[in-house]
Design a protein around this motif. Structure first.
Motif, PDB file in Angstrom:
ATOM      1  N   ASP A 146       0.857  -1.177   0.000  1.00  0.00           N
ATOM      2  CA  ASP A 146       0.000   0.000   0.000  1.00  0.00           C
ATOM      3  C   ASP A 146       0.895   1.230   0.000  1.00  0.00           C
ATOM      4  O   ASP A 146       2.062   1.155  -0.388  1.00  0.00           O
ATOM      5  CB  ASP A 146      -0.974  -0.022   1.188  1.00  0.00           C
ATOM      6  CG  ASP A 146      -0.252  -0.145   2.531  1.00  0.00           C
ATOM      7  OD1 ASP A 146       0.976   0.072   2.565  1.00  0.00           O
ATOM      8  OD2 ASP A 146      -0.914  -0.455   3.544  1.00  0.00           O
ATOM      9  N   GLU A 147       0.375   2.375   0.459  1.00  0.00           N
ATOM     10  CA  GLU A 147       1.172   3.598   0.410  1.00  0.00           C
ATOM     11  C   GLU A 147       2.320   3.608   1.415  1.00  0.00           C
ATOM     12  O   GLU A 147       3.237   4.417   1.302  1.00  0.00           O
ATOM     13  CB  GLU A 147       0.279   4.825   0.644  1.00  0.00           C
ATOM     14  CG  GLU A 147      -0.387   4.877   2.009  1.00  0.00           C
ATOM     15  CD  GLU A 147      -1.692   4.089   2.044  1.00  0.00           C
ATOM     16  OE1 GLU A 147      -2.408   4.214   3.052  1.00  0.00           O
ATOM     17  OE2 GLU A 147      -1.974   3.371   1.070  1.00  0.00           O
ATOM     18  N   LEU A 148       2.304   2.675   2.400  1.00  0.00           N
ATOM     19  CA  LEU A 148       3.330   2.678   3.435  1.00  0.00           C
ATOM     20  C   LEU A 148       4.304   1.513   3.335  1.00  0.00           C
ATOM     21  O   LEU A 148       5.499   1.680   3.579  1.00  0.00           O
ATOM     22  CB  LEU A 148       2.677   2.667   4.828  1.00  0.00           C
ATOM     23  CG  LEU A 148       1.928   3.928   5.255  1.00  0.00           C
ATOM     24  CD1 LEU A 148       1.282   3.715   6.618  1.00  0.00           C
ATOM     25  CD2 LEU A 148       2.872   5.122   5.302  1.00  0.00           C
ATOM     26  N   SER A 162       5.631  -2.522   1.658  1.00  0.00           N
ATOM     27  CA  SER A 162       5.678  -3.530   0.591  1.00  0.00           C
ATOM     28  C   SER A 162       5.811  -4.896   1.256  1.00  0.00           C
ATOM     29  O   SER A 162       6.559  -5.049   2.234  1.00  0.00           O
ATOM     30  CB  SER A 162       6.861  -3.291  -0.347  1.00  0.00           C
ATOM     31  OG  SER A 162       6.749  -2.045  -0.999  1.00  0.00           O
ATOM     32  N   TYR A 210       9.027  -0.880   5.019  1.00  0.00           N
ATOM     33  CA  TYR A 210       8.567   0.479   4.772  1.00  0.00           C
ATOM     34  C   TYR A 210       9.108   0.948   3.430  1.00  0.00           C
ATOM     35  O   TYR A 210      10.278   0.734   3.108  1.00  0.00           O
ATOM     36  CB  TYR A 210       9.028   1.417   5.876  1.00  0.00           C
ATOM     37  CG  TYR A 210       8.290   1.227   7.176  1.00  0.00           C
ATOM     38  CD1 TYR A 210       6.929   1.477   7.265  1.00  0.00           C
ATOM     39  CD2 TYR A 210       8.972   0.802   8.318  1.00  0.00           C
ATOM     40  CE1 TYR A 210       6.252   1.298   8.465  1.00  0.00           C
ATOM     41  CE2 TYR A 210       8.299   0.634   9.518  1.00  0.00           C
ATOM     42  CZ  TYR A 210       6.934   0.874   9.583  1.00  0.00           C
ATOM     43  OH  TYR A 210       6.269   0.694  10.758  1.00  0.00           O
ATOM     44  N   LYS A 211       8.266   1.595   2.670  1.00  0.00           N
ATOM     45  CA  LYS A 211       8.665   2.024   1.329  1.00  0.00           C
ATOM     46  C   LYS A 211       9.675   3.154   1.403  1.00  0.00           C
ATOM     47  O   LYS A 211       9.592   4.041   2.244  1.00  0.00           O
ATOM     48  CB  LYS A 211       7.433   2.482   0.545  1.00  0.00           C
ATOM     49  CG  LYS A 211       6.548   1.332   0.089  1.00  0.00           C
ATOM     50  CD  LYS A 211       5.451   1.800  -0.850  1.00  0.00           C
ATOM     51  CE  LYS A 211       4.690   0.625  -1.441  1.00  0.00           C
ATOM     52  NZ  LYS A 211       3.597   1.059  -2.327  1.00  0.00           N
ATOM     53  N   GLY A 271      -2.695  -0.599   8.305  1.00  0.00           N
ATOM     54  CA  GLY A 271      -3.247  -0.427   6.970  1.00  0.00           C
ATOM     55  C   GLY A 271      -3.804  -1.728   6.440  1.00  0.00           C
ATOM     56  O   GLY A 271      -3.896  -2.733   7.149  1.00  0.00           O
ATOM     57  N   VAL A 317      -3.667  -4.152   2.702  1.00  0.00           N
ATOM     58  CA  VAL A 317      -3.085  -4.379   1.377  1.00  0.00           C
ATOM     59  C   VAL A 317      -4.080  -5.176   0.550  1.00  0.00           C
ATOM     60  O   VAL A 317      -4.558  -6.227   0.986  1.00  0.00           O
ATOM     61  CB  VAL A 317      -1.745  -5.136   1.479  1.00  0.00           C
ATOM     62  CG1 VAL A 317      -1.179  -5.382   0.091  1.00  0.00           C
ATOM     63  CG2 VAL A 317      -0.762  -4.353   2.332  1.00  0.00           C
TER      64      VAL A 317
END
Length: 499
Positions: A269-271, A273, A286-287, A400, A402
């Motif tokens: 998601d946006e935070l 992988s 964390y991305k 979050g 996914v």
């Protein structure tokens, strides 16, 4: 006054007056022959006295803990917990002997091993000066194992062929098992975490670890998973003693070369992988920073309690594989009569599961080193109900969901209803944009989903289609089992060229 008491008294008197000759030297006076003789006599007598009484001679200057008499150390050790005694026994040889003394372990034996305090000492008669510690630990382990395995029935689940999930959960919680994740970096330093979450399902258990500070993934070379099993329990409540001694059982090890997995995320998601590694290992990063967010393992329930209790810190517990050799050796032995149970789930919740019986490898379905089992053919369809394919996650700081990622559990039984293949792993749900033309009705544009999983034993492929009405159908389920595994289990000699 006895002879020994007289020697002690004289030795004490002489030792007090040893300093006088040195004082005379400081004043510029030479000690007399008589004083030198008396001083030498006192030293000799003190040495003789120490050998007779077993006491160390008085030591001048700096004193270390090694100079404290054993009787005083024993008094100190009486205030230590069993765990601290075991740690103290590893300091040095003298402490090892003192900390293992029966005098210290006799009350511990009576308190934690179920030995009643009003029993005579002959019932716990020590064979050596250090034997009560060994007897105490042995009895505690036996009582724990008896209490734990009493909760497991010999009869397996009629649905999965594995132990019942509730029984496994109750047994592990009764034992007070804690799952430890050990991350070993390239400098061979260990970073250890105790589990934050444990989720039990019908065929597997998922365990998760997270913390505010975790080592860099680039520095980690190996993950090790242990179960930590308490030894001492409160005799009234049955709960493990806090900060008590424990055993560790190695469950699995997984080497990691992050450069081989970088860029191979199966979702995110946006935070974060998500990465799916062998043996049910999931790594969340964390991305942008390549920092660990959390780590998760998915383990099959097959012999899980035995692996936790009977393993050692060096070797995982294992049972010999069940051989299923047919004396008549039919031409189809090892290819018929399988049973497959499949489940798709998140960490907490099951979304779909189904079971398929009497699965056979048809004639001519051996290819590429695999026996091919067409469980659901493309010209078939089985109506299923799969909810949204979401994988919720959380850490100390964030949480979050996914999309299009789920955990796949599978258990395959052979014709004798013995466990043949188990797997539990995070998988990616691929969405096919092409409309299937295999049927005479249309699907939604993004209504075709496929899932694939593979390990050293076999492969599985699922295809799920969604109609305009919202109904979902399983349109393809194919299992491929390695011929090497079949031949080893059934004593056969199948080859890819067999027809």
């Amino acid at each position: 006054m006895s002879k020994n008491s007289h020697k002690e008294h004289l030795s004490s008197y002489l030792m007090k007056h040893r300093v006088k000759p040195r004082e005379n030297e400081a004043r510029g006076k030479m000690p007399s022959k008589e004083s030198r003789k008396m001083s030498a006599s006192g030293e000799k007598l003190a040495q003789t006295n120490s050998k007779i009484t077993g006491h160390k001679p008085i030591k001048r200057g700096k004193i270390t803990i090694q100079d404290i008499p054993g009787e005083i150390m024993m008094t100190i050790f009486r205030y230590l917990s069993p765990q601290d005694l075991m740690l103290a026994s590893q300091v040095c040889k003298s402490w090892h002997s003192l900390a293992n003394d029966n005098t210290l372990w006799r009350p511990i034996l009576k308190k934690y091993s179920g030995t009643k305090s009003d029993r005579s000492d002959t019932e716990v008669n020590p064979k050596s000066i250090e034997s009560l510690k060994r007897d105490c630990l042995t009895r505690c382990v036996q009582q724990r194992n008896k209490r734990v395995f009493r909760l497991l029935r010999k009869r397996k689940s009629p649905y999965t062929g594995l132990p019942e999930s509730k029984e496994v959960e109750q047994a592990l919680r009764t034992a007070g098992v804690i799952f430890e994740l050990v991350m070993i970096d390239k400098d061979d330093r260990e970073h250890t975490l105790s589990h934050q979450d444990v989720f039990f399902h019908s065929m597997s258990v998922s365990i998760r670890w997270f913390a505010l500070e975790l080592p860099s993934i680039n520095s980690i070379k190996e993950f090790q998973l242990y179960s930590r099993n308490p030894l001492f329990y409160n005799q009234d409540t049955g709960k493990p003693v806090k900060e008590g001694p424990y055993q560790r059982s190695l469950l699995l090890t997984q080497e990691v070369k992050w450069e081989d997995w970088r860029g191979k995320a199966i979702g995110g998601d946006e935070l974060i992988s998500l990465y799916s590694l062998p043996q049910g290992l999931t790594i969340a990063m964390y991305k942008g920073e390549e920092e660990l967010a959390f780590v998760s393992f998915a383990l099959s329930l097959d012999n899980l309690v035995q692996k936790c209790i009977y393993g050692t810190p060096e070797e995982p517990f294992s049972t010999p594989d069940d051989k299923c050799v047919d004396p008549g050796m039919s031409t189809r032995h090892g290819l018929l009569g399988y049973q497959l149970t499949v489940q798709l789930r998140s960490l907490r919740k099951a979304h779909w599961d189904d079971q398929f019986r009497n699965i056979d490898c048809k004639d001519g379905s051996i290819d590429g080193g695999f026996a091919i089992f067409s469980v659901v053919r493309p010209d078939q369809r089985i109506k299923i109900n799969v909810e949204d394919s979401l994988y919720p996650w959380k850490t100390d700081a964030f949480k979050g969901k996914v999309k299009d990622v789920m955990v796949l559990d599978l258990t395959m039984l052979d014709e004798g209803s013995s466990v043949f293949w188990t797997a539990s792993s995070l998988v990616k749900i691929e969405r096919n944009k092409d409309i299937s033309k295999m049927f005479d009705f249309d699907y939604r544009y993004d209504g075709i989903m496929s899932i694939e999983y593979a390990d050293q034993k076999g492969k599985i492929y699922l295809q799920i289609c969604k109609m305009d009405t919202g109904e979902m159908f399983l349109t393809n389920l194919t299992v491929r089992i390695a011929l090497e595994i079949i031949n080893e289990r059934f004593g056969t000699n199948y080859k890819s060229t067999d027809k």
